[in-house]
Design an enzyme around this catalytic site. Structure first.
Site, PDB file in Angstrom:
ATOM      1  N   ASP A  78      -0.003 -14.602  -0.769  1.00 37.39           N
ATOM      2  CA  ASP A  78       0.335 -13.528   0.159  1.00 37.39           C
ATOM      3  C   ASP A  78       1.693 -13.826   0.786  1.00 37.39           C
ATOM      4  O   ASP A  78       2.093 -14.981   0.915  1.00 37.39           O
ATOM      5  CB  ASP A  78      -0.729 -13.408   1.261  1.00 37.39           C
ATOM      6  CG  ASP A  78      -0.730 -12.052   1.942  1.00 37.39           C
ATOM      7  OD1 ASP A  78      -1.598 -11.223   1.615  1.00 37.39           O
ATOM      8  OD2 ASP A  78       0.164 -11.805   2.793  1.00 37.39           O
TER       9      ASP A  78
ATOM     10  N   ASP B 189       6.207 -13.888  -2.254  1.00 34.07           N
ATOM     11  CA  ASP B 189       6.778 -12.546  -2.310  1.00 34.07           C
ATOM     12  C   ASP B 189       6.662 -12.102  -3.759  1.00 34.07           C
ATOM     13  O   ASP B 189       7.336 -12.653  -4.639  1.00 34.07           O
ATOM     14  CB  ASP B 189       8.236 -12.587  -1.856  1.00 34.07           C
ATOM     15  CG  ASP B 189       8.946 -11.248  -1.973  1.00 34.07           C
ATOM     16  OD1 ASP B 189       8.366 -10.290  -2.551  1.00 34.07           O
ATOM     17  OD2 ASP B 189      10.092 -11.147  -1.503  1.00 34.07           O
TER      18      ASP B 189
ATOM     19  N   SER C 198      -4.748   2.890  -7.983  1.00 35.42           N
ATOM     20  CA  SER C 198      -5.314   3.707  -6.904  1.00 35.42           C
ATOM     21  C   SER C 198      -5.588   5.097  -7.444  1.00 35.42           C
ATOM     22  O   SER C 198      -4.932   5.556  -8.382  1.00 35.42           O
ATOM     23  CB  SER C 198      -4.325   3.799  -5.733  1.00 35.42           C
ATOM     24  OG  SER C 198      -4.733   4.777  -4.792  1.00 35.42           O
TER      25      SER C 198
ATOM     26  N   TYR D  80       4.215   5.675  -3.316  1.00 35.22           N
ATOM     27  CA  TYR D  80       2.969   4.958  -3.613  1.00 35.22           C
ATOM     28  C   TYR D  80       2.277   5.550  -4.846  1.00 35.22           C
ATOM     29  O   TYR D  80       1.829   4.812  -5.737  1.00 35.22           O
ATOM     30  CB  TYR D  80       2.063   5.050  -2.395  1.00 35.22           C
ATOM     31  CG  TYR D  80       0.762   4.301  -2.475  1.00 35.22           C
ATOM     32  CD1 TYR D  80       0.696   2.934  -2.223  1.00 35.22           C
ATOM     33  CD2 TYR D  80      -0.431   4.974  -2.771  1.00 35.22           C
ATOM     34  CE1 TYR D  80      -0.509   2.247  -2.267  1.00 35.22           C
ATOM     35  CE2 TYR D  80      -1.642   4.292  -2.824  1.00 35.22           C
ATOM     36  CZ  TYR D  80      -1.665   2.926  -2.572  1.00 35.22           C
ATOM     37  OH  TYR D  80      -2.865   2.267  -2.618  1.00 35.22           O
TER      38      TYR D  80
ATOM     39  N   LYS E 200       1.540   3.550  -8.325  1.00 35.49           N
ATOM     40  CA  LYS E 200       0.168   3.320  -8.781  1.00 35.49           C
ATOM     41  C   LYS E 200      -0.083   3.975 -10.138  1.00 35.49           C
ATOM     42  O   LYS E 200      -0.867   3.467 -10.941  1.00 35.49           O
ATOM     43  CB  LYS E 200      -0.819   3.842  -7.737  1.00 35.49           C
ATOM     44  CG  LYS E 200      -0.864   2.992  -6.469  1.00 35.49           C
ATOM     45  CD  LYS E 200      -1.201   1.538  -6.751  1.00 35.49           C
ATOM     46  CE  LYS E 200      -1.607   0.777  -5.509  1.00 35.49           C
ATOM     47  NZ  LYS E 200      -1.884  -0.651  -5.784  1.00 35.49           N
TER      48      LYS E 200
END
Length: 251
Positions: free
Chosen positions: A41, A67, A146, A159, A163
């Site tokens: 993370d 990163d 997603s 986004y 995705k």
């Protein structure tokens, strides 16, 4: 010990974006089923604390700052997995961010940031993990897409694009890597109850729930269990698949 608790016994898994939320739950579930887990993370303190929490539950785990848009840092996570736990068998590309805004108001910087974290970050993870897995004769990579990548969400052109791109990347990588024994699959979560979704206005959350045939939001464990399946031998003849975890929404 029953078979279900040893699905990943002796294997090493990496989960990115694992300091909290869905990523941490994925790491926990993989660990419960026998995996030694590397949590990666961007937030150093948070990921070390998360890994310590899993160790407190009897799960072998370490935390590594990463990163996911930096190829050297992604390779460093692979090296940590091999050094600490002796190999790399499962890699879950979960790290992500949002910078929502309408087309009119979204800055180019925010478009690039979101696509870089999700799309470039996933590509770097697939590349680094598969390079090691090819040497080992196989492995499993799971990319977190997603439902926004299936249908698109207003205010999320960045986004949704990223995705959707993960789906195409998953299928292309699966075709490249299948003969090396490396499986690449994706999961598309729908409305999952996390800190981010709980911050939504109550009426918006209720409206989204009402559109779900199962009439409820999902929990992080619902996503984690599907990742576990794709990571294990139970999905040994599956690659390039995209599994929806959305309660029937948008089917």
């Amino acid at each position: 010990m029953s078979t279900v608790t040893t699905l990943l016994e002796g294997r090493t898994a990496v989960v990115t974006g694992a300091a909290q939320g869905i990523g941490l739950e994925i790491a926990r579930v993989l660990g419960v089923h026998g995996a030694k887990v590397v949590l990666a993370d961007l937030r150093d303190d948070a990921v070390l604390e998360a890994a310590a929490g899993l160790r407190g539950q009897g799960i072998q785990s370490i935390g590594v700052q990463c990163d996911v848009t930096d190829e050297d840092e992604v390779r460093n996570v692979v090296d940590h997995a091999v050094t600490e736990f002796g190999g790399l068998d499962v890699w879950v590309n979960n790290a992500g961010i949002t910078r929502d805004a309408s087309l009119k108001k979204m800055s180019l910087a925010d478009f690039r940031l979101v696509t870089d974290v999700h799309l470039t970050g996933t590509w770097l993870g697939v590349r680094a993990a598969s390079a090691r897995m090819r040497e080992n004769g196989g492995g499993a990579i799971v990319n977190i897409s997603s439902m926004s990548g299936k249908a698109g969400n207003p205010g999320q052109t960045n986004y949704s694009a990223a995705k959707a791109g993960i789906v195409g990347m998953t299928k292309a990588a699966a075709k490249e890597l299948a003969h090396h024994g490396v499986r690449v699959n994706a999961v598309q979560p729908g409305l999952i109850e996390t800190a981010m979704t709980r911050a939504m206005p109550a009426e918006s959350f209720a409206a989204m729930e009402a559109s779900i045939p199962m009439r409820r939001a999902g929990q992080p464990v619902d996503v984690a269990n599907v990742v576990l399946f794709l990571s294990s031998g139970l999905a040994g003849y599956m690659t390039g698949a995209v599994l929806e975890v959305a309660g029937g929404r948008l089917m």
